[in-house]
Write an enzyme that holds these catalytic residues in place. Structure first.
Site, short mmCIF file in Angstrom:
data_model
loop_
_atom_site.label_atom_id
_atom_site.label_comp_id
_atom_site.label_asym_id
_atom_site.label_seq_id
_atom_site.Cartn_x
_atom_site.Cartn_y
_atom_site.Cartn_z
N ARG A 108 -8.91 -10.30 -12.44
CA ARG A 108 -7.83 -11.24 -12.81
C ARG A 108 -8.37 -12.53 -13.44
NH1 ARG A 108 -6.49 -11.12 -6.96
NH2 ARG A 108 -5.05 -9.44 -6.52
N HIS A 141 0.83 -1.21 0.00
CA HIS A 141 0.00 0.00 0.00
C HIS A 141 0.86 1.26 0.00
CE1 HIS A 141 -3.79 1.98 -0.34
NE2 HIS A 141 -3.29 2.91 0.45
N PHE A 143 -8.54 1.25 -9.12
CA PHE A 143 -7.13 1.64 -9.24
C PHE A 143 -6.76 2.21 -10.60
CE2 PHE A 143 -6.18 -3.12 -9.54
CZ PHE A 143 -5.64 -3.12 -10.81
N HIS A 144 -7.62 2.02 -11.60
CA HIS A 144 -7.31 2.72 -12.86
C HIS A 144 -7.63 4.20 -12.74
CE1 HIS A 144 -6.65 -1.27 -14.55
NE2 HIS A 144 -5.94 -0.63 -15.47
FE1 HAS Z 1 -6.34 2.06 -3.43
C1 HAS Z 1 -6.77 -1.36 -3.72
C2 HAS Z 1 -8.09 2.04 -0.49
C3 HAS Z 1 -5.70 5.42 -2.99
C4 HAS Z 1 -4.05 1.94 -5.98
N1 HAS Z 1 -5.59 0.58 -4.63
C5 HAS Z 1 -5.91 -0.75 -4.61
C6 HAS Z 1 -5.17 -1.44 -5.62
C7 HAS Z 1 -4.38 -0.50 -6.24
C8 HAS Z 1 -4.65 0.76 -5.61
C9 HAS Z 1 -3.38 -0.75 -7.36
O1 HAS Z 1 -8.96 -0.04 1.57
C10 HAS Z 1 -5.28 -2.92 -5.96
C11 HAS Z 1 -4.17 -3.72 -5.36
C12 HAS Z 1 -4.29 -5.16 -5.79
O2 HAS Z 1 -3.77 -5.49 -6.86
O3 HAS Z 1 -4.92 -5.93 -5.08
N2 HAS Z 1 -6.85 3.46 -2.03
C13 HAS Z 1 -7.60 3.26 -0.94
C14 HAS Z 1 -7.80 4.52 -0.24
C15 HAS Z 1 -7.12 5.48 -0.96
C16 HAS Z 1 -6.52 4.80 -2.07
C17 HAS Z 1 -8.58 4.74 1.01
N3 HAS Z 1 -5.13 3.42 -4.32
C18 HAS Z 1 -5.01 4.74 -3.99
C19 HAS Z 1 -4.03 5.37 -4.81
C20 HAS Z 1 -3.56 4.39 -5.66
C21 HAS Z 1 -4.26 3.17 -5.33
C22 HAS Z 1 -3.62 6.82 -4.72
C23 HAS Z 1 -2.52 4.43 -6.72
C24 HAS Z 1 -1.80 5.47 -7.01
N4 HAS Z 1 -7.27 0.61 -2.34
C25 HAS Z 1 -7.87 0.81 -1.13
C26 HAS Z 1 -8.28 -0.50 -0.59
C27 HAS Z 1 -7.91 -1.46 -1.50
C28 HAS Z 1 -7.27 -0.73 -2.60
C29 HAS Z 1 -8.95 -0.76 0.70
C30 HAS Z 1 -8.09 -2.98 -1.38
C31 HAS Z 1 -9.27 -3.41 -2.16
C32 HAS Z 1 -9.41 -4.92 -2.15
O4 HAS Z 1 -10.34 -5.41 -1.51
O5 HAS Z 1 -8.60 -5.63 -2.77
C33 HAS Z 1 -7.00 6.94 -0.57
O6 HAS Z 1 -5.65 7.33 -0.53
C34 HAS Z 1 -7.78 7.84 -1.48
C35 HAS Z 1 -7.83 9.27 -0.98
C36 HAS Z 1 -8.22 10.20 -2.07
C37 HAS Z 1 -9.10 11.20 -1.98
C38 HAS Z 1 -9.43 12.01 -3.22
C39 HAS Z 1 -8.84 13.42 -3.20
C40 HAS Z 1 -9.15 14.10 -4.48
C41 HAS Z 1 -8.32 14.97 -5.12
C42 HAS Z 1 -8.76 15.57 -6.43
C43 HAS Z 1 -9.41 16.93 -6.25
C44 HAS Z 1 -9.75 17.50 -7.55
C45 HAS Z 1 -9.80 18.82 -7.84
C46 HAS Z 1 -10.08 19.25 -9.27
C47 HAS Z 1 -9.55 19.88 -6.85
C48 HAS Z 1 -9.80 11.52 -0.73
C49 HAS Z 1 -7.00 15.38 -4.57
C50 HAS Z 1 -11.30 20.12 -9.38
C51 HAS Z 1 -11.32 20.74 -10.73
C52 HAS Z 1 -12.29 20.65 -11.61
C53 HAS Z 1 -12.19 21.38 -12.90
C54 HAS Z 1 -13.54 19.84 -11.35
#
Ligand code: HAS
Length: 557
Positions: free
Chosen positions: A436, A218, A373-374
């Site tokens: 997968r 992670h 994750f995509h």
């Molecule tokens: Fe995840 C599974 C939970 C972030 C990648 N994640 C994966 C896997 C990958 C991955 C590759 O809790 C699969 C692994 C495998 O092969 O089995 N993930 C999270 C959580 C976050 C999170 C809580 N993941 C990521 C990031 C990744 C990534 C970053 C890659 C870079 N993930 C999980 C969990 C699993 C999981 C479980 C296991 C699932 C299972 O059962 O197998 C957090 O870090 C996310 C926090 C993000 C936010 C969003 C903030 C938004 C932003 C954009 C703002 C936009 C603006 C634009 C301001 C709270 C910063 C506005 C402008 C306009 C013009 C509209």
């Protein structure tokens, strides 16, 4: 600024090499959507076995591209912001290790001896060259980091009270986490997997290996993400035509990543029978903690972009969104970064669904997870990487970007493609579609007794999204290789679009030192992982013999 030729060559090679491999990674991504949509009913249509292709797709895109880029970008940032170059010997040795490691792993995967996916969960067994290759790649990235630490310490001595430049702070935070989390995968590989893969031990403890993997796994996703965050905080405000709303918010986010990136790995193991529910619940709470730096980033970026839009003359509450420089071909990095941010809204929200212990049992091991994750690793991470690779390649080689009209379409096509693709995967996942899995062999083969026609629409969406993504990637490759193989027209320089702060911000002592955050990280790590490891040792099952993904019978040596 000018940069020495040896360092420039190292960086340029570290950018070019993985993008060349990415052509293979993207091809196998498209093949995944074709297999899964049921268009073909075989396991080896691409002249490579399904799991062989999936392994190449995951390893090249998620491990090789990201690691090479993090190191190349790190060299550029450290040299640019500290106004001194890292020791070239470290940079060169690091490059040699990473290239040798990648070639070893590539040999194992291409010869069909390592169809174990990027997670290489035992009891799937690969050829030892695959694991050794991974070790070399990781050690190579450590060596680059050690060179930067020496450089940073020298800078610190000469600038005792200066604020650490934000990009340098982000880079050191990122590699500090990387250095610590990769220790567990080194133990997993060197102590358990390699002796078993070489036939020196007969069986392996799969639950312990999975736990050691996710201790690393992670944090790995934040290792992918943080270079994009560096770009959001330091470049995006200027690219948007404004200023950064709060630099201290950015610094605080990077420091929070140090504390919380590693201790949340067990949220990938909510289905692991050997870990108790109390341990898992604690990891859910910590996982909600790790969303905090991303929420801080979301609000800071929204305020920053709103300021930029208003400066460009926007009116009303949301008018700023329409005023941003989306299609400015000279300012193409804006498009790459904003599309990543938009995708990450959905990537982040779906991550929080995954993190919720009870909801996770709905989505775990379904196609919902690659849908999530995509929109993260293939969203803000991929777009920032390929955009910055083009930017740095053009600047460092003095070759203006070719085909600017094609280039500007790349992030928008990709963003549309991913949204359709991930919608397909996630909606299918909620109907039980597994991840997968070559669905064309069974569930989407009308001749099979397991045929599931209700999965046709979702896999069709994923296929359409996959085709649009491939088109975007083709436009990128034409632009990138067109630029690389064009004639030099300008003096090579290292230059970043460096943003100003909107407010005059004080230096906050604790945000200017790493030690307190590393100590807090170690405390939280012990609290999170001592119970997990104790559970695993208490409820240890029988050791497992090696398997290949295509055969339910153990492999023989
Ligand atoms: Fe995840 C599974 C939970 C972030 C990648 N994640 C994966 C896997 C990958 C991955 C590759 O809790 C699969 C692994 C495998 O092969 O089995 N993930 C999270 C959580 C976050 C999170 C809580 N993941 C990521 C990031 C990744 C990534 C970053 C890659 C870079 N993930 C999980 C969990 C699993 C999981 C479980 C296991 C699932 C299972 O059962 O197998 C957090 O870090 C996310 C926090 C993000 C936010 C969003 C903030 C938004 C932003 C954009 C703002 C936009 C603006 C634009 C301001 C709270 C910063 C506005 C402008 C306009 C013009 C509209």
């Amino acid at each position: 600024m000018k940069i020495s030729k040896p360092l420039r060559n190292v960086i340029l090679f570290e950018l070019f090499f993985p993008i060349t491999l990415l052509t293979l990674g993207i091809y196998h991504g498209l093949m995944q959507t074709i297999y899964r949509s049921g268009l073909v009913h075989s396991a080896a249509e691409a002249h490579l076995d399904y799991y062989q292709g999936l392994t190449l797709h995951g390893v090249i895109n998620a491990i090789v591209l990201t690691t090479f880029f993090a190191v190349a970008f790190g060299h550029a940032i450290m040299a640019y912001y500290l106004k001194k170059e890292p020791d070239i010997r470290f940079a060169r040795i690091s490059l040699i290790f990473m290239v040798v490691g990648t070639l070893m792993a590539a040999y194992a995967m291409l010869s069909g001896k390592a169809s174990v996916l990027y997670t290489f969960y035992p009891p799937l067994r690969a050829d030892p060259t695959f694991y050794l290759g991974a070790v070399f790649l990781i050690v190579g990235s450590w060596i680059a980091f050690w060179g930067w630490i020496i450089l940073y310490r020298t800078w610190r001595k000469e600038h005792k009270t200066d604020k650490i430049p934000m990009a340098v702070l982000g880079n050191i935070a990122n590699f500090t986490v990387w250095q610590i989390c990769t220790l567990s995968v080194a133990v997993e590989v060197l102590v358990f997997i390699l002796p078993w893969s070489m036939g020196w031990t007969n069986t392996i403890n799969v639950a312990l290996c999975r736990t050691l993997f996710w201790f690393f796994g992670h944090a790995l996703v934040y290792f992918w993400l943080l270079p994009s965050y560096i770009m959001f905080y330091t470049f995006l405000p200027k690219l948007a035509g404004g200023k950064l709303y709060s630099g201290n918010a950015g610094r605080f986010s990077f420091m929070l990543f140090i504390i919380l990136s590693i201790p949340v790995g067990v949220h990938h193991q909510f289905g692991e029978p050997g870990i108790t529910s109390g341990t898992k619940l604690f990891q859910t709470i910590l996982t909600f903690g790790i969303t905090l730096p991303s929420f801080i980033t979301a609000f800071t970026m929204a305020a920053t972009l709103e300021y930029a839009g208003r400066k460009r003359g926007s009116k009303g509450l949301f008018g700023w969104m329409a005023k941003l420089p989306y299609l400015d071909t000279k300012n193409y990095m804006f498009g790459y970064l904003i599309c990543g941010l938009i995708l990450f809204i959905f990537g982040g929200l779906t991550g929080m669904v995954n993190a919720s212990y009870s909801l996770n049992s709905m989505v775990h091991n379904t196609s919902w997870v690659p849908g999530h994750f995509h929109m993260t690793v293939a969203g803000p991470v991929y777009l920032a990487i390929i955009g910055m690779t083009l930017y740095l390649t053009s600047k460092l080689s003095g070759k203006p970007v070719r085909f600017p009209n094609l280039n500007i379409m790349v992030p928008y096509l990709w963003c549309i493609g991913i949204l359709i693709f991930s919608y397909g995967l996630m909606s299918g996942g909620l109907l039980g579609e597994p991840r997968r899995t070559n669905l064309g062999l069974t569930y989407l083969n009308p001749a099979s007794s397991q045929y599931r026609p209700d999965w046709i629409p979702s896999t069709a969406f994923a296929l359409i999204g996959g085709i649009i993504m491939t088109l975007s990637a083709l436009c990128y490759f034409i632009t990138f290789f067109g630029t690389v193989f064009s004639k030099r027209k300008e003096e090579p320089i290292l230059e970043f679009p460096d943003s100003e702060l909107l407010h005059n911000e004080p230096t906050i002592g604790i945000l200017n030192r790493f030690a307190p955050w590393v100590i807090m990280m170690i405390i939280v790590l012990l609290l999170a992982y001592i119970p997990a490891i104790m559970n695993i040792s208490q409820y240890i099952g029988p050791g497992a013999q090696p398997f290949s993904p295509n055969n339910p019978v153990p492999m023989t040596f």
